[in-house]
Design an enzyme around this catalytic site. Structure first.
Site, PDB file in Angstrom:
ATOM      1  N   ASP A  55       0.716  -1.100  -0.322  1.00 17.45           N
ATOM      2  CA  ASP A  55       0.057   0.083   0.066  1.00 17.45           C
ATOM      3  C   ASP A  55       0.854   1.489  -0.436  1.00 17.45           C
ATOM      4  O   ASP A  55       1.939   1.611   0.238  1.00 17.45           O
ATOM      5  CB  ASP A  55      -0.998   0.246   0.942  1.00 17.45           C
ATOM      6  N   ARG A  59      -0.364   7.306  -2.999  1.00 22.91           N
ATOM      7  CA  ARG A  59       0.263   9.131  -2.520  1.00 22.91           C
ATOM      8  C   ARG A  59       2.407   8.858  -2.450  1.00 22.91           C
ATOM      9  O   ARG A  59       2.828  10.109  -2.724  1.00 22.91           O
ATOM     10  CB  ARG A  59       0.304   8.626  -0.552  1.00 22.91           C
ATOM     11  N   ASN A 103     -10.286  -2.748  -7.084  1.00 20.70           N
ATOM     12  CA  ASN A 103      -9.199  -2.090  -7.558  1.00 20.70           C
ATOM     13  C   ASN A 103      -9.360  -1.507  -8.885  1.00 20.70           C
ATOM     14  O   ASN A 103      -9.213  -1.460  -9.826  1.00 20.70           O
ATOM     15  CB  ASN A 103      -8.187  -2.934  -7.473  1.00 20.70           C
ATOM     16  N   ARG A 233      -5.339  -1.752   8.742  1.00 20.81           N
ATOM     17  CA  ARG A 233      -6.567  -2.858   8.238  1.00 20.81           C
ATOM     18  C   ARG A 233      -6.253  -3.209   7.253  1.00 20.81           C
ATOM     19  O   ARG A 233      -5.662  -2.975   6.576  1.00 20.81           O
ATOM     20  CB  ARG A 233      -7.796  -1.398   7.677  1.00 20.81           C
TER      21      ARG A 233
END
Length: 278
Positions: A55, A59, A103, A233
């Protein structure tokens, strides 16, 4: 306003971490710490199966004013690096969360670029001698049939080429969802019950596991699950298999994941006492 502030703080923190890491490399401290961690973890039992939720690619790209697919490309390169670290440690099984069913609902342009990155790196994997040197069996977990033909073809070739290897196992979860996996397994169970292949009264957990995507793997349940980017998560990942896995969340974007992050996660795993509910 709070969301913008939070994103700004995370971005600043990421830049500070990157600058700090560069300074450590320059001073040579990073390598010393890396060796120290390695000495700590190699004298204790290592996890046999490590699963990684990759992940933070988007970003990472956003903070560098890059399009999201550049983050996915950087993330794919990091996979090659991390696989090498795991092999040298002797980790038997590695499972990577590459592409979720959710996704697939992303912006069409980003999804197209992401699939191109996956296609490219599967092509590289077909030429990667590590699969043969370390006898790595490759398996794709998920609804592979909904993927583009080029990706399906490469997956099939890689699975076929490595099907007789059994020293290490590399699984990629692609077009994957933990809930979808359980639903697909239940459908198979129902078909076998209706056709007379399975007696419903004999159905138990051990038999049900065989119907999951991981049903033919010798070690389907991860000992350790690592998620990068600071999110805490599971995101629909291996919901059945990680019932007793140790979960570790790392506040580093996947493209910036370092060897010391892996070593520290393993050290944390080794310090925990796994009771499996007992």
């Amino acid at each position: 306003m709070n969301n913008y502030f939070a994103v700004g703080v995370l971005g600043l923190r990421s830049k500070l971490i990157s600058a700090f890491n560069r300074l450590l490399h320059i001073l040579g401290i990073y390598k010393v710490y890396e060796r120290y961690l390695l000495e700590q973890i190699k004298c204790k039992p290592l996890p046999s199966h490590i699963a990684l939720i990759l992940d933070g690619n988007r970003r990472w790209a956003r903070e560098r004013n890059l399009p999201p697919w550049e983050g996915h490309e950087a993330g794919a390169r990091k996979v090659e690096e991390v696989l090498d670290w795991c092999l040298k440690l002797g980790i038997k099984t590695v499972t990577l969360y590459v592409l979720s069913t959710e996704n697939l609902k992303r912006d069409p342009r980003e999804l197209k670029k992401l699939l191109e990155v996956i296609d490219k790196h599967l092509g590289k994997a077909l030429k990667d001698e590590r699969f043969h040197k370390y006898r790595i069996r490759f398996k794709a977990l998920g609804r592979v049939d909904i993927l583009p033909e080029s990706i399906k073809e490469k997956i099939k070739r890689l699975e076929e080429t490595t099907k007789n290897y059994d020293r290490h196992f590399l699984n990629i979860c692609i077009a994957y969802g933990g809930r979808s996996e359980i639903v697909d397994a239940v459908k198979k169970v129902i078909r076998d019950v209706m056709s007379g292949k399975l007696d419903v009264n004999k159905l138990n957990e051990d038999i049900f596991k065989r119907y999951l995507y991981t049903g033919d793997l010798p070690n389907p349940e991860p000992d350790l699950v690592i998620r990068t980017s600071g999110e805490i998560r599971i995101s629909n990942f291996l919901l059945y298999q990680i019932a007793y896995s140790e979960l570790i969340f790392i506040d580093v974007y996947w493209p910036e994941f370092r060897k010391i992050d892996l070593y520290r996660a393993i050290r944390t795993y080794q310090r925990r006492h796994r009771r499996f509910g007992r």
